[in-house]
Design a protein around this motif. Structure first.
Motif, PDB file in Angstrom:
ATOM      1  N   ARG A  80      -5.384   6.777  -3.367  1.00 12.08           N
ATOM      2  CA  ARG A  80      -6.345   7.569  -4.135  1.00 12.08           C
ATOM      3  C   ARG A  80      -6.910   6.755  -5.309  1.00 12.08           C
ATOM      4  NH1 ARG A  80      -5.439  13.149  -7.483  1.00 12.08           N
ATOM      5  NH2 ARG A  80      -3.875  11.836  -8.475  1.00 12.08           N
ATOM      6  N   ASP A  81      -6.038   5.983  -5.979  1.00  7.42           N
ATOM      7  CA  ASP A  81      -6.499   5.152  -7.097  1.00  7.42           C
ATOM      8  C   ASP A  81      -7.504   4.099  -6.614  1.00  7.42           C
ATOM      9  OD1 ASP A  81      -4.847   6.564  -8.740  1.00  7.42           O
ATOM     10  OD2 ASP A  81      -3.266   5.051  -8.839  1.00  7.42           O
ATOM     11  N   LEU A  82      -7.205   3.483  -5.457  1.00  2.75           N
ATOM     12  CA  LEU A  82      -8.112   2.452  -4.929  1.00  2.75           C
ATOM     13  C   LEU A  82      -9.489   3.044  -4.632  1.00  2.75           C
ATOM     14  CD1 LEU A  82      -5.611   0.712  -2.475  1.00  2.75           C
ATOM     15  CD2 LEU A  82      -6.603  -0.309  -4.535  1.00  2.75           C
ATOM     16  N   ILE A  83      -9.483   4.254  -4.072  1.00  3.22           N
ATOM     17  CA  ILE A  83     -10.758   4.905  -3.754  1.00  3.22           C
ATOM     18  C   ILE A  83     -11.503   5.237  -5.047  1.00  3.22           C
ATOM     19  CG2 ILE A  83     -11.825   6.974  -2.723  1.00  3.22           C
ATOM     20  CD1 ILE A  83      -9.405   6.916  -0.708  1.00  3.22           C
ATOM     21  N   ARG A  84     -10.771   5.792  -6.024  1.00  2.00           N
ATOM     22  CA  ARG A  84     -11.385   6.131  -7.318  1.00  2.00           C
ATOM     23  C   ARG A  84     -11.970   4.913  -8.014  1.00  2.00           C
ATOM     24  NH1 ARG A  84      -7.225  10.167 -10.438  1.00  2.00           N
ATOM     25  NH2 ARG A  84      -7.931  12.082  -9.452  1.00  2.00           N
ATOM     26  N   ASP A  85     -11.258   3.767  -7.878  1.00  2.00           N
ATOM     27  CA  ASP A  85     -11.708   2.544  -8.536  1.00  2.00           C
ATOM     28  C   ASP A  85     -12.842   1.865  -7.772  1.00  2.00           C
ATOM     29  OD1 ASP A  85      -9.819   3.020 -10.427  1.00  2.00           O
ATOM     30  OD2 ASP A  85      -8.377   1.520  -9.711  1.00  2.00           O
ATOM     31  N   GLY A  86     -13.248   2.440  -6.631  1.00  2.00           N
ATOM     32  CA  GLY A  86     -14.386   1.899  -5.885  1.00  2.00           C
ATOM     33  C   GLY A  86     -14.058   0.679  -5.044  1.00  2.00           C
ATOM     34  N   VAL A  87     -12.765   0.404  -4.803  1.00  2.00           N
ATOM     35  CA  VAL A  87     -12.378  -0.791  -4.040  1.00  2.00           C
ATOM     36  C   VAL A  87     -12.936  -0.746  -2.608  1.00  2.00           C
ATOM     37  CG1 VAL A  87     -10.390  -2.070  -3.130  1.00  2.00           C
ATOM     38  CG2 VAL A  87     -10.340  -1.186  -5.471  1.00  2.00           C
ATOM     39  N   LEU A  88     -13.060   0.444  -2.049  1.00  2.00           N
ATOM     40  CA  LEU A  88     -13.616   0.572  -0.691  1.00  2.00           C
ATOM     41  C   LEU A  88     -15.136   0.775  -0.720  1.00  2.00           C
ATOM     42  CD1 LEU A  88     -10.993   2.984   0.979  1.00  2.00           C
ATOM     43  CD2 LEU A  88     -10.924   0.491   0.770  1.00  2.00           C
ATOM     44  N   GLY A  89     -15.743   0.749  -1.882  1.00  2.00           N
ATOM     45  CA  GLY A  89     -17.169   1.098  -1.991  1.00  2.00           C
ATOM     46  C   GLY A  89     -17.315   2.603  -1.961  1.00  2.00           C
ATOM     47  N   ASP A  90     -18.421   3.080  -1.440  1.00  2.00           N
ATOM     48  CA  ASP A  90     -18.584   4.534  -1.311  1.00  2.00           C
ATOM     49  C   ASP A  90     -17.855   5.001  -0.059  1.00  2.00           C
ATOM     50  OD1 ASP A  90     -20.275   4.517  -3.508  1.00  2.00           O
ATOM     51  OD2 ASP A  90     -22.051   4.146  -2.262  1.00  2.00           O
TER      52      ASP A  90
END
Ligand code: NDP
Length: 351
Positions: free
Chosen positions: A154-164
């Motif tokens: 969840r943190d990685l997604i929030r931090d934009g690591v995967l992009g949108d």
């Protein structure tokens, strides 16, 4: 008491999950997987009462785990033994969760309710209302939300690591009711509120809402029950959810398929997978691919049940609102109802 740093919990319903997972986890006897898996026990709560329809079972479980008080459902409703607990863990058939939570709220006791919260959005809202009116804490037991790898994702997604975020795939299948017999409450739509979706499909549904921190705006779905024993509930379900920013979730759940539970999420810049995603005992592996880079992360072993109970107790002791709270589960139930409506009508249903 809660004021002194320990929350005393009454277990309501001594089913398979209470006996084989909750009690061992809280007693520090649960087995983890992997040689480095420690046995956990809770720091902030103790089981001090057992509520059951079976006095013999209650007595033998109380002996085994040194629990001081056993109560019948009638005694619990009448407020007997009310001084022996501060909070109530509501297990048992889904359609009975509201009545037990209402009793707890009336007695001024906090509520940790098993998933799914109830059998409909309206009954979920009633539970939220009852607990809010009584000023008691309500949390719903989505254990994967306390899992370190899920939280890291969840943190990685929030931090934009995967992009949108673009697409989420999640599934939870298994031979879950093999050998359960026709009297199993999960096969009774009045007690279960649905089939594979209500029981295991809610895990990917809740996970995608948790990971994207968003609620779906529309659903399309198909359910089927090719085997006679599942008449009345969905044996298999496939559903697609649309999210406000355009991401979609495609999920599958089944009562009669090779056991599997995992999720994958792809974004404009990368993708990540969690395997297993929803198992209570196996430590999940998180894999992340961004461009040509690929990393794997396996967090520390955490007994999710012990962690969930401790988090619930910690929220009570610090007067904090738990996440997920009851309102979070109302959103799950609204999506569940749209999924069933879509399966019935063959149409896309807005939420
Ligand atoms: P079980 O079928 O094993 O047990 C249900 C228990 O509920 C019974 O043993 C009984 O306890 C009590 N009960 C009261 N009334 C009835 C009734 N009319 N019919 C049947 N049982 C009744 O269920 P589970 O333990 O598997 O599931 C209980 C809850 O926990 C469900 O909401 C389920 O979704 C949830 N769950 C959560 C999991 C998780 O990982 N978080 C995993 C598994 C389940 P008694 O005899 O003591 O009265």
């Amino acid at each position: 008491t809660a004021d002194e740093g320990t929350v005393r919990v009454a277990l309501v319903g001594l089913g398979e999950f209470s006996r084989d997972h909750v009690l061992p986890a809280l007693a520090g006897e649960a087995e983890g997987t992997g040689s480095d898996a420690p046995t956990d026990r809770t720091s902030f709560c103790d089981i001090t009462a057992l509520v059951s329809g079976s006095p013999e079972k209650a007595e033998s479980v109380a002996d085994r785990y040194d629990v001081g008080r056993t109560l019948s459902y009638e005694e619990f409703e009448a407020g007997e033994g009310v001084d022996s607990f501060d909070a109530v863990y509501v297990a048992g058939p889904n359609a009975l969760h509201l009545d037990h939570a209402r009793t707890a709220a009336r007695l001024g006791k906090h509520v940790l309710c098993e998933k799914p919260i109830e059998t409909s959005a309206e009954r979920a809202r009633e539970m939220v209302r009852a607990c809010e009116d009584a000023g008691v804490t309500l949390m719903v037991g989505y254990r994967p939300q306390v899992e370190p790898a899920m939280r890291r994702l969840r943190d990685l997604i929030r931090d934009g690591v995967l992009g949108d975020p673009v697409a989420f795939h999640g599934w939870f299948t298994g031979h879950i009711l093999d050998g359960a017999g026709p009297d199993q409450w999960r096969l009774d739509p009045d007690l279960a509120g649905g089939g594979a979706l209500m029981d295991v499909g809610v895990y990917p549904l809740n996970a995608v809402r948790f990971l994207l921190d968003a609620d779906p705006v529309a659903a399309q779905a198909t359910t089927s029950a090719p085997d006679a024993e599942f008449e009345g509930v969905d044996e298999h379900v496939a559903f697609q959810l649309e999210f406000p920013e355009g991401a979609t979730a495609s999920c599958t759940a089944s009562y009669r398929a090779q056991a599997d539970d995992r999720l994958r999420i792809v974004g404009t810049e990368g993708q990540a997978a969690l395997n297993p995603a929803f198992d209570s005992e196996i430590r999940p592996e998180l894999t992340l691919e961004v461009g040509d880079e690929r990393v794997a992360y396996t967090g520390p072993y955490v007994n999710e049940v012990a962690e969930e109970f401790d988090y619930f107790a910690h929220c009570i002791l610090t007067d904090a609102r738990p996440d997920p709270d009851g309102r979070d589960s109302v959103a799950d139930m609204e999506a569940v109802e749209a999924i069933y409506e879509s399966a019935e009508t063959g149409r896309r249903v807005e939420i």
